[in-house]
Design a protein around this motif. Sequence first.
Motif, PDB file in Angstrom:
ATOM      1  N   THR A   1      -4.225  18.014 -25.700  1.00 15.64           N
ATOM      2  CA  THR A   1      -2.817  18.390 -25.477  1.00 15.64           C
ATOM      3  C   THR A   1      -2.621  19.904 -25.442  1.00 15.64           C
ATOM      4  OG1 THR A   1      -2.434  18.245 -27.850  1.00 15.64           O
ATOM      5  CG2 THR A   1      -1.875  16.307 -26.539  1.00 15.64           C
ATOM      6  N   ARG A   2      -3.742  20.636 -25.319  1.00 19.40           N
ATOM      7  CA  ARG A   2      -3.637  22.092 -25.183  1.00 19.40           C
ATOM      8  C   ARG A   2      -4.433  22.523 -23.959  1.00 19.40           C
ATOM      9  NH1 ARG A   2      -3.308  21.842 -30.923  1.00 19.40           N
ATOM     10  NH2 ARG A   2      -5.468  21.176 -30.949  1.00 19.40           N
ATOM     11  N   LEU A   3      -3.823  23.408 -23.167  1.00 17.83           N
ATOM     12  CA  LEU A   3      -4.494  23.939 -21.977  1.00 17.83           C
ATOM     13  C   LEU A   3      -4.521  25.451 -22.081  1.00 17.83           C
ATOM     14  CD1 LEU A   3      -5.642  23.525 -19.063  1.00 17.83           C
ATOM     15  CD2 LEU A   3      -3.299  23.751 -18.228  1.00 17.83           C
ATOM     16  N   VAL A   4      -5.718  26.016 -21.846  1.00 18.85           N
ATOM     17  CA  VAL A   4      -5.890  27.453 -21.956  1.00 18.85           C
ATOM     18  C   VAL A   4      -6.369  27.962 -20.595  1.00 18.85           C
ATOM     19  CG1 VAL A   4      -7.552  29.081 -22.895  1.00 18.85           C
ATOM     20  CG2 VAL A   4      -6.297  27.591 -24.438  1.00 18.85           C
ATOM     21  N   VAL A   5      -5.705  28.990 -20.070  1.00 19.85           N
ATOM     22  CA  VAL A   5      -6.053  29.486 -18.735  1.00 19.85           C
ATOM     23  C   VAL A   5      -6.684  30.862 -18.869  1.00 19.85           C
ATOM     24  CG1 VAL A   5      -5.152  30.066 -16.450  1.00 19.85           C
ATOM     25  CG2 VAL A   5      -4.098  28.224 -17.774  1.00 19.85           C
ATOM     26  N   SER A   6      -7.806  31.083 -18.181  1.00 22.04           N
ATOM     27  CA  SER A   6      -8.397  32.420 -18.246  1.00 22.04           C
ATOM     28  C   SER A   6      -9.114  32.782 -16.955  1.00 22.04           C
ATOM     29  CB  SER A   6      -9.359  32.521 -19.436  1.00 22.04           C
ATOM     30  OG  SER A   6     -10.357  31.550 -19.316  1.00 22.04           O
ATOM     31  N   GLY A   7      -9.508  34.047 -16.823  1.00 20.43           N
ATOM     32  CA  GLY A   7     -10.121  34.548 -15.593  1.00 20.43           C
ATOM     33  C   GLY A   7      -9.081  35.238 -14.725  1.00 20.43           C
ATOM     34  N   GLY A   8      -9.562  36.059 -13.787  1.00 20.42           N
ATOM     35  CA  GLY A   8      -8.688  36.906 -12.968  1.00 20.42           C
ATOM     36  C   GLY A   8      -7.546  36.170 -12.292  1.00 20.42           C
ATOM     37  N   VAL A   9      -7.822  34.974 -11.740  1.00 19.90           N
ATOM     38  CA  VAL A   9      -6.774  34.234 -11.025  1.00 19.90           C
ATOM     39  C   VAL A   9      -5.693  33.742 -12.007  1.00 19.90           C
ATOM     40  CG1 VAL A   9      -6.329  32.347  -9.399  1.00 19.90           C
ATOM     41  CG2 VAL A   9      -8.470  33.584  -9.271  1.00 19.90           C
ATOM     42  N   GLY A  10      -6.047  33.721 -13.293  1.00 22.70           N
ATOM     43  CA  GLY A  10      -5.067  33.357 -14.324  1.00 22.70           C
ATOM     44  C   GLY A  10      -3.923  34.359 -14.403  1.00 22.70           C
ATOM     45  N   ALA A  11      -4.085  35.519 -13.767  1.00 16.05           N
ATOM     46  CA  ALA A  11      -3.003  36.511 -13.728  1.00 16.05           C
ATOM     47  C   ALA A  11      -1.971  36.150 -12.668  1.00 16.05           C
ATOM     48  CB  ALA A  11      -3.579  37.903 -13.444  1.00 16.05           C
TER      49      ALA A  11
ATOM     50  N   VAL B   1       0.601  25.192 -23.080  1.00 17.72           N
ATOM     51  CA  VAL B   1      -0.306  25.981 -22.248  1.00 17.72           C
ATOM     52  C   VAL B   1      -0.341  27.425 -22.741  1.00 17.72           C
ATOM     53  CG1 VAL B   1       1.484  26.327 -20.474  1.00 17.72           C
ATOM     54  CG2 VAL B   1      -0.916  26.617 -19.870  1.00 17.72           C
ATOM     55  N   PHE B   2      -1.525  28.008 -22.739  1.00 20.78           N
ATOM     56  CA  PHE B   2      -1.738  29.362 -23.270  1.00 20.78           C
ATOM     57  C   PHE B   2      -2.375  30.250 -22.212  1.00 20.78           C
ATOM     58  CE2 PHE B   2      -1.813  26.355 -26.705  1.00 20.78           C
ATOM     59  CZ  PHE B   2      -1.110  26.965 -27.732  1.00 20.78           C
ATOM     60  N   TYR B   3      -1.848  31.455 -22.058  1.00 21.20           N
ATOM     61  CA  TYR B   3      -2.412  32.426 -21.119  1.00 21.20           C
ATOM     62  C   TYR B   3      -2.777  33.694 -21.884  1.00 21.20           C
ATOM     63  CZ  TYR B   3       0.397  29.519 -17.972  1.00 21.20           C
ATOM     64  OH  TYR B   3       0.962  28.470 -17.311  1.00 21.20           O
TER      65      TYR B   3
END
Length: 311
Positions: free
Chosen positions: A231-241, A260-262
């Motif tokens: 139930t947690r989503l974490v977004v990372s990497g350049g396209v995450g911007a 969701v976490f950025y």
Amino acid sequence: MHAAYGGVVPELASRDHIRRLVPLIESVFKEGGRSLCEIDAIAVTHGPGLGGALLVGSSVAAGLGAALGKPVIGVHHLEGHLLSPLLSRPRPDFPFVALLVSGGHTQLMAVERLGQYQLLGETVDDAAGEAFDKTASLLGLSYPGGPALSKLAETGNPGRFKLPRPMVASGDLDFSFSGLKTAAMTLIRKAEANSTFDVQSRADVAAEFQAAVVDVLVTKSLAALKSTGLTRLVVSGGVGANKSLREKLTRAVRRRGVAVFYPPMELCTDNGAMIAFAAAMRLAEDPALLENSDISFNIKPRWALEEISVG
Ligand code: KG4
Ligand code: ZN
């Protein structure tokens, strides 16, 4: 320096790193009002990445480690991206699904805890960022094209042109972006041949391209959450911007009770803080790392994140 060539030239990059790295370290310590003697350890990216650039970093780290008598800790670049959202507040708890979208990778991972990573799906060809960069170049935008294309898309109309959403119904968690880039190229070439490709049309293609990539990333992220039950989503990497990705993901997960976490924008694209942070987390868990300095110049240009996962 690289814009003139439309992409990173490995040899130019590593030579530039040689020139910049030591002065950069000096200025960072000066600005932070710290001295090298105060640090516990030196974190360095051992891979994956361009061999020449990795060698420069590893050599400087090994030299510093030997001179200061400090241990050197080799870090996996993608583990840095994966953990970077933990630098923001509120900080996500384990376990979570990670969507890792950069210039070289597009992956969905299940992250059970520090060091336990399961690959759920990945791109079978181009990475999302690579597709952004290549399509941006077709639209006459300079490298790196992702941010420029995204800016152009703000004034465009998605839907005026139609581009495919590759693999949305493939039933797995893999991605493919090379066909989408080719479809965009065909569209652009046709419009250019008919001399109908004005400023608005360029913006419309950019908007449709971005919508296609974002739709696929959102659909697959939701599928990964469903299949893992997390139930947690974490977004990372350049396209995450990418702003549109953030907006659509946030809207899509809200209805499903998913948080969701950025990472902060400046920690989305490649940076040293995420590498230091990954090493600090490993050190906190395993103080024996302080005794096992890795000054072997042990670079790994190709290195799957799963290789460092403990089951
Ligand atoms: O994570 P990163 O800095 O480097 C790699 O490890 O690859 O990601 C760079 C990629 C580039 O392809 C760049 O065009 C893309 O991230 N990117 C974006 C945006 N900002 C950076 N793509 C779409 N929208 C953005 N706002
Ligand atoms: Zn990266």
